[in-house]
Design a protein around this motif. Structure first.
Motif, short mmCIF file in Angstrom:
data_model
loop_
_atom_site.label_atom_id
_atom_site.label_comp_id
_atom_site.label_asym_id
_atom_site.label_seq_id
_atom_site.Cartn_x
_atom_site.Cartn_y
_atom_site.Cartn_z
N SER A 59 0.84 -1.20 0.00
CA SER A 59 0.00 0.00 0.00
C SER A 59 0.88 1.25 0.00
O SER A 59 2.05 1.21 0.37
N LEU A 60 0.25 2.36 -0.42
CA LEU A 60 0.98 3.63 -0.45
C LEU A 60 1.16 4.13 0.99
O LEU A 60 0.18 4.24 1.72
N TYR B 63 2.17 8.33 -6.16
CA TYR B 63 0.84 8.02 -6.66
C TYR B 63 0.75 6.56 -7.11
O TYR B 63 1.76 5.97 -7.51
N PRO B 64 -0.46 6.02 -7.11
CA PRO B 64 -0.64 4.61 -7.51
C PRO B 64 -0.06 4.30 -8.90
O PRO B 64 0.53 3.24 -9.10
N GLU B 65 -0.22 5.23 -9.83
CA GLU B 65 0.20 4.93 -11.22
C GLU B 65 1.70 4.71 -11.33
O GLU B 65 2.17 4.03 -12.24
N GLU B 66 2.47 5.31 -10.40
CA GLU B 66 3.93 5.10 -10.42
C GLU B 66 4.29 3.67 -10.05
O GLU B 66 5.41 3.21 -10.30
N VAL C 40 2.38 1.19 -13.38
CA VAL C 40 3.04 1.11 -14.69
C VAL C 40 4.26 0.19 -14.67
O VAL C 40 4.37 -0.71 -15.50
N PRO C 41 5.21 0.35 -13.72
CA PRO C 41 6.34 -0.61 -13.72
C PRO C 41 5.88 -2.04 -13.41
O PRO C 41 6.44 -2.99 -13.97
N TRP C 42 4.90 -2.18 -12.54
CA TRP C 42 4.42 -3.53 -12.22
C TRP C 42 3.87 -4.20 -13.48
O TRP C 42 4.18 -5.36 -13.77
N VAL C 43 3.09 -3.43 -14.25
CA VAL C 43 2.51 -3.97 -15.49
C VAL C 43 3.63 -4.28 -16.49
O VAL C 43 3.62 -5.32 -17.15
N PHE D 232 8.35 0.26 -0.07
CA PHE D 232 6.96 0.05 0.28
C PHE D 232 6.08 -0.55 -0.82
O PHE D 232 5.31 -1.45 -0.55
N THR D 233 6.18 -0.02 -2.02
CA THR D 233 5.10 -0.32 -2.97
C THR D 233 5.46 -1.32 -4.05
O THR D 233 4.63 -2.14 -4.42
#
Lengths: 786, 284
Positions: free
Chosen positions: A78-79, A257-260, A263-266, A230-231
């Protein structure tokens, strides 16, 4: 003064920007890249009872579809929140939600597709069933008994309570006061509107297991730290975060932010580079928003106008989750500023950070300080009215005298330097304040609603001494790193942990280093925004880049000079105390014999050939410094504004705007003026046009730029900017920071001017922004129907 | 901001455009695209096909024909605002066109597109009503003219059939006109826009028409206010009395975050007063 500092060197970054050659995250492109799009919640608070991604996944060109569970199972944390005041309750903030949405725009599912069009179609094809839950949107209403809970485990929607000041002195001041003025006001929610929307791109190297993330961040190193710890869970040594050219941030691009993470996770998951660029609509509903306070306050004074006490209670809306630095803004950057520029023994403030079904709130240009300035400066005007005093005169009476610096306020800060009386008299002279008042009297005699506003404002900038930040709740330090690398040719690369997203650091920091070393500015290149090139850095916000980032570079340049001097003395066969480093030319020569010396380039080359160095000296000419400031710096301003309110359409027209600021020593007057002008326009936007509003059921009413009125050039006449300089005594450049002062002062000065214009109609308060309808209604309520 | 998929056809003639509209389900015309494309990017509009009439020759002329102006449907707002014929024959129309959006919108947006879209905050409709303009449209059954007062039916709704194409607008010339608007600070649409036409008959107002947009779902004529001004001099008191009747023209004004219906009604009175005074002054 050197050759460059203090002069308006033209911005070296501008040719690429104005020719469309800037390189932004949206320009990052790879042949097999997937485009990421995100399914956003249309509900402010709801349980997700079903998500069906099958139709989307089956679409031609869709590479993958992911839900919150996939991210959770795939190791995404989580963030986190990076600033926790005592007993802060932190709601869990997943990267993508799994079972419950908490604000409109919350991320629900993720698509990766061959084109952005297909990705958008696939997002639409994802079916989500929501079971609506009750919502709460109001900062103070969130604490009402029986208010819906945003997170069941967080009682009364209270994330934290925080207080600062001398309550005893405050109570005494009110007990003994001759006069007390009170106000209840809203500092409305604002939606930051950077020209470039947020974006993220990523490339995964499966062989080396190295991830590169491009993101629109004001601080790539802390983002790397949060991603790693953390994320995303990729070690910092394998993770490179690049913040290339970034088109404005105003604070909204500080946060993680979540998108950061998405995107790398995807990118790793699908084995292809990935990119996401926010649409403007997404920006409106996902970028951290600003302000949103409800405040009740009172000011105590003697009958002859001396302020004695200020008592403040504020409800600060933090949104649905705690953004990265959310609790900092209404605590250590707000309550600490309530003393303003005034001597007041009894200042006490408390704040309640509440959670609501709205987009998270965090720093936005000024961050806490505009909220304090607006409150204090409105109260001072109310006091002037109560006492029948001229508002400028009352401010001068109460201003901290210059001989009292450094000045310890009752709310923790030790103001470094200032001359507030000179600031105000300079503004008054520049504006012809007496003439404005005369013109106002004449206009009023003709039935016109003419008003004059005046303010004197304080800012704490250049955060922050790391130990102080730690004691106030920060999880990180607020030093800055700066590296000066002299190449064998004498060319200089400067690596700064600060990040420019419009501020012009490539110019100003080059000015600083060129002067420190005595080299031509053309030979100094500033590198920033890349964890692969800059060793570490805390980034840019809080008007800190010159005072903290610049100071780190001064320290490194000093180390370069010292080594160059030693090499020079050695090569000149002279004792070190017999040679000098000429900072105008970069030459080292024997004292009194400028001709017998060595050029900077020769000495740099000597450092690298290492053929003939002083005994025991290592080769090379490259120094890093980590500069931890001894204190904040304290810019101040006095702005004067003249307005006329139309007596039937109730539109406000600004006739004149005069700004006199003290931002300490100025490195580049043109850039400082630009910063002040831009800041002022943003502050005027809050005063007159910007409404970040939610309906009771949590729908964002200003979700597009058709509704949300960003200020435009025609809102203001030419802004007249002037300055005085009281150098900050505790950083080597004497600078204080210029990024936010304009915004801080502009909102209250316009509000004061408009309410001054309306005073003959009996209007004493209108909530911001001062739109024609709000003025019309206030005039009617005051019994002057029109 | 990515529209859903659609087909694209470029029509070479009005007849071809009509034929495409007749044969393609859910097709929409596009000319300047300044209303439709933003709606498509928000996916508020998802036409299956676009029929582009932007390059059909002969549809963008602006000319004087006797006591009227004939304006091709593809004439941009900038072209109307800058046209010598319009500025000479009907200054209020040029003033209206110049008040639309910003320079980029005026350089792309067309008069036909604006009228067909019939946005409540658009600027042209009030002027069309006040001036008594006629819209010429071609459909499967041939050409017909539609009076402006019949053209605007409801919010975003006109009298045009799905396969009809506006080809031109005929606007009677009028010297005594004025268009004034209260501009939305974000969108630049008219919160209230008032188009007033005044014709003098000796020292008295002989004719008057007032069109109002922005306040209700469709632009309306404020007939009671206009009638109140006729038959006497256009002095300040009579103008104020006439403007006070403007509320008769609308039942339930629209409201938004910036201006409630109540405030729009107030502004309609203010701008009517101002527009009538300016129009009367121009009428001489």
């Amino acid at each position: 003064m050197g050759r460059y500092v203090g002069t308006s060197v033209k911005r070296v970054e501008d040719p690429r920007f104005i020719q469309g050659k800037g390189r932004y995250v949206a320009n990052i492109q790879f042949p097999d890249m997937v485009y990421v799009a995100i399914k956003r919640s249309p509900e402010a608070h709801a349980r997700i009872t079903r998500i069906d991604t099958s139709a989307a996944a089956a679409m031609d060109g869709v590479v993958a579809v992911f839900t919150g569970q996939d991210f959770k199972d795939g190791g995404c944390g989580s963030l986190p929140c990076g600033w926790l005041v005592p007993d802060t309750k932190v709601p869990d903030r997943p990267i993508v939600v799994t079972d419950r949405v908490c604000h409109v725009g919350d991320s629900v599912a993720v698509v990766a597709a061959r084109t952005p069009y297909i990705a958008a179609d696939a997002v639409e094809a994802i079916e989500v069933d929501y079971e609506p839950l009750p919502t709460v949107v109001d900062a103070r209403g969130a604490m009402d008994e029986g208010a819906p809970l945003v997170h069941a485990e967080i009682e009364d929607n209270v994330s934290y309570h925080w207080a600062l000041g001398d309550q005893e002195a405050c109570d005494k001041a009110f007990a003994e006061a001759d006069e007390v003025v009170e106000v209840e006001l809203v500092n409305q929610r604002l939606i930051p509107t950077a020209m470039e929307p947020r974006a993220a791109a990523a490339q995964w190297d499966a062989a080396s297991e190295e991830m590169t993330v491009w993101t629109t961040s004001q601080n790539p190193h802390p983002i790397r730290l949060l991603l790693s710890a953390f994320t995303l869970g990729i070690p910092e040594s394998k993770l490179r975060v690049i913040s290339p050219d970034v088109g404005g941030g105003f604070g909204s691009k500080i946060f993680h932010y979540p998108e950061e993470v998405i995107v790398p996770w995807v990118a790793r998951e699908v084995g292809r580079p990935a990119r996401w660029v926010a649409t403007r609509t997404e920006s409106q509903m996902t970028d951290s928003q600003g302000r949103d306070h409800v405040t009740v306050a009172k000011l105590a004074m003697t009958s002859d106008g001396a302020f004695t006490g200020l008592d403040v209670e504020t409800w600060a809306n933090q949104g649905a989750y705690l953004s990265t630095f959310a609790p900092l803004i209404p605590t250590a950057l707000y309550i600490t500023l309530l003393s303003g520029n005034y001597k007041m023994p009894g200042v006490f403030g408390k704040v309640h950070g509440t959670l609501t079904n709205t987009v998270p709130v965090d720093a936005y240009r000024g961050a806490g300080r505009p909220e304090a300035a607006y409150l204090v400066e409105r109260l001072v005007d109310l006091a002037a009215t109560r006492l029948g005093r001229d508002p400028l005169d009352l401010r001068r009476q109460n201003a901290i005298p210059k001989e009292d610096f450094p000045y310890q306020t009752p709310v923790a800060f030790l103001y470094d330097s200032g001359d507030y009386d000179r600031l105000m008299t300079t503004a008054a002279d520049r504006a012809d304040y007496a003439g404005m008042r005369q013109a106002q009297a004449e206009a009023r005699a003709e039935g016109k609603l003419r008003g004059v506003g005046v303010v004197c404002c304080i800012e704490a900038s250049g955060p922050a001494p790391s130990a102080v930040a730690g004691s106030l709740g920060s999880a990180v330090g607020f030093w800055e790193s700066g590296e000066v690398r002299v190449h064998p040719t004498g060319q200089v690369s400067v690596f700064t942990g600060s990040h420019a997203h419009g501020q012009g650091h490539e110019t100003t920091l080059a000015q600083v280093v060129a002067d420190e070393l005595g080299v031509p500015i053309e030979s100094v290149e500033v590198v920033h925004g890349d964890t692969g090139r800059v060793n570490f850095g805390m980034g840019t916000y809080g008007s800190r880049s010159a005072c903290v980032g610049g100071s780190a570079l001064v320290r490194s340049a000093e180390k370069v000079r010292a080594k160059v001097l030693r090499i020079g003395a050695h090569l000149l066969e002279a004792a070190e105390e017999d040679v000098v480093y000429d900072r105008d030319t970069g030459r080292v020569h024997v004292k009194g014999s400028p001709d017998s010396g060595k050029d900077f380039g020769e000495l740099a080359f000597a450092a690298y050939t290492a053929h003939n160095l002083p005994e025991g000296m290592e080769p090379g000419l490259d120094f890093v410094s980590f500069y931890d400031p001894a204190n904040f710096t304290f810019p101040a301003s006095s702005h004067i504004c003249e307005v006329e309110v139309c007596s039937d359409t109730w539109e406000v027209r600004i006739l004149r705007y005069v700004a006199v600021d003290d931002v300490g020593k100025v490195i580049n007057p043109m850039i400082v003026e630009g910063q002040l002008q831009g800041g002022i326009v943003q502050g005027v936007g809050q005063a007159l046009t910007e409404i970040g509003a939610y309906s009771d059921d949590g729908q964002l009413l200003s979700g597009t730029l058709l509704e949300y009125a960003v200020p435009r050039a025609d809102l203001l006449p030419g802004i007249e900017v002037d300055r005085i300089e009281t150098p900050s005594p505790h950083n080597p450049l004497g600078v204080k920071g210029a990024g936010e002062m304009g915004t801080i002062a502009a909102t209250p000065v316009v509000a004061n001017a408009v309410l001054d214009a309306l005073a003959p109609l009996g209007v004493t308060h209108i909530e911001l922004p001062l739109t024609p309808e709000r003025i019309w209604r206030a005039v009617q309520a005051a019994g002057n129907g029109a | 901001m990515f529209p859903s998929q659609f087909d694209y056809h470029r029509a070479a003639s009005v007849a071809e455009a009509v034929e495409l509209l007749s044969s393609l389900p859910d097709a929409k015309l596009v000319a300047g695209g300044h209303s439709l494309i933003p709606a498509m990017k928000l996916r508020a509009a998802q036409p299956s096909a676009l029929v582009d009439i932007g390059r059909i020759p002969g549809l963008s002329d602006v000319s004087r024909d006797g006591d009227s102006l004939v304006i091709g449907a593809l004439a941009t707002h900038a072209a109307v605002a800058d046209s010598a014929a319009v500025r000479g024959g009907c200054p209020m129309l040029a003033e209206t066109a110049a008040a639309i959006g910003d320079i980029q919108v005026r350089n792309r947006g067309t008069i036909g597109g604006s009228l067909a879209h019939a946005d409540p905050g658009a600027d042209y409709p009030a002027a069309m009503l006040a001036l008594g303009a006629e819209v010429t449209a071609v459909g499967a059954g041939g050409e017909r003219t539609i009076a402006a007062s019949d053209f605007f039916v409801d919010i975003l709704t006109t009298a045009l059939a799905d396969n009809e194409v506006i080809t031109s607008v005929r606007v009677p010339c009028a010297a005594g006109g004025a268009y004034l608007k209260h501009r939305h600070p974000a969108s630049s649409y008219a919160v209230v826009g008032v188009a007033a036409c005044v014709g003098m008959d000796g020292g008295n107002v002989g004719s008057c028409a007032i069109g109002i947009n922005g306040v209700t779902g469709k632009a309306v004529l404020a007939d009671a206010a206009a009638a109140a001004l006729c038959g006497g001099p256009a002095d300040a008191d009579r103008i104020a009395a006439a403007a006070a009747r403007v509320g008769d023209a609308f039942d339930e004004p629209l409201g938004d975050l910036y201006a409630s219906g109540e405030f729009r009604a107030h502004l309609a009175g203010v701008y009517t007063k101002r527009a009538l005074a300016l129009a009367a002054e121009r009428a001489g």
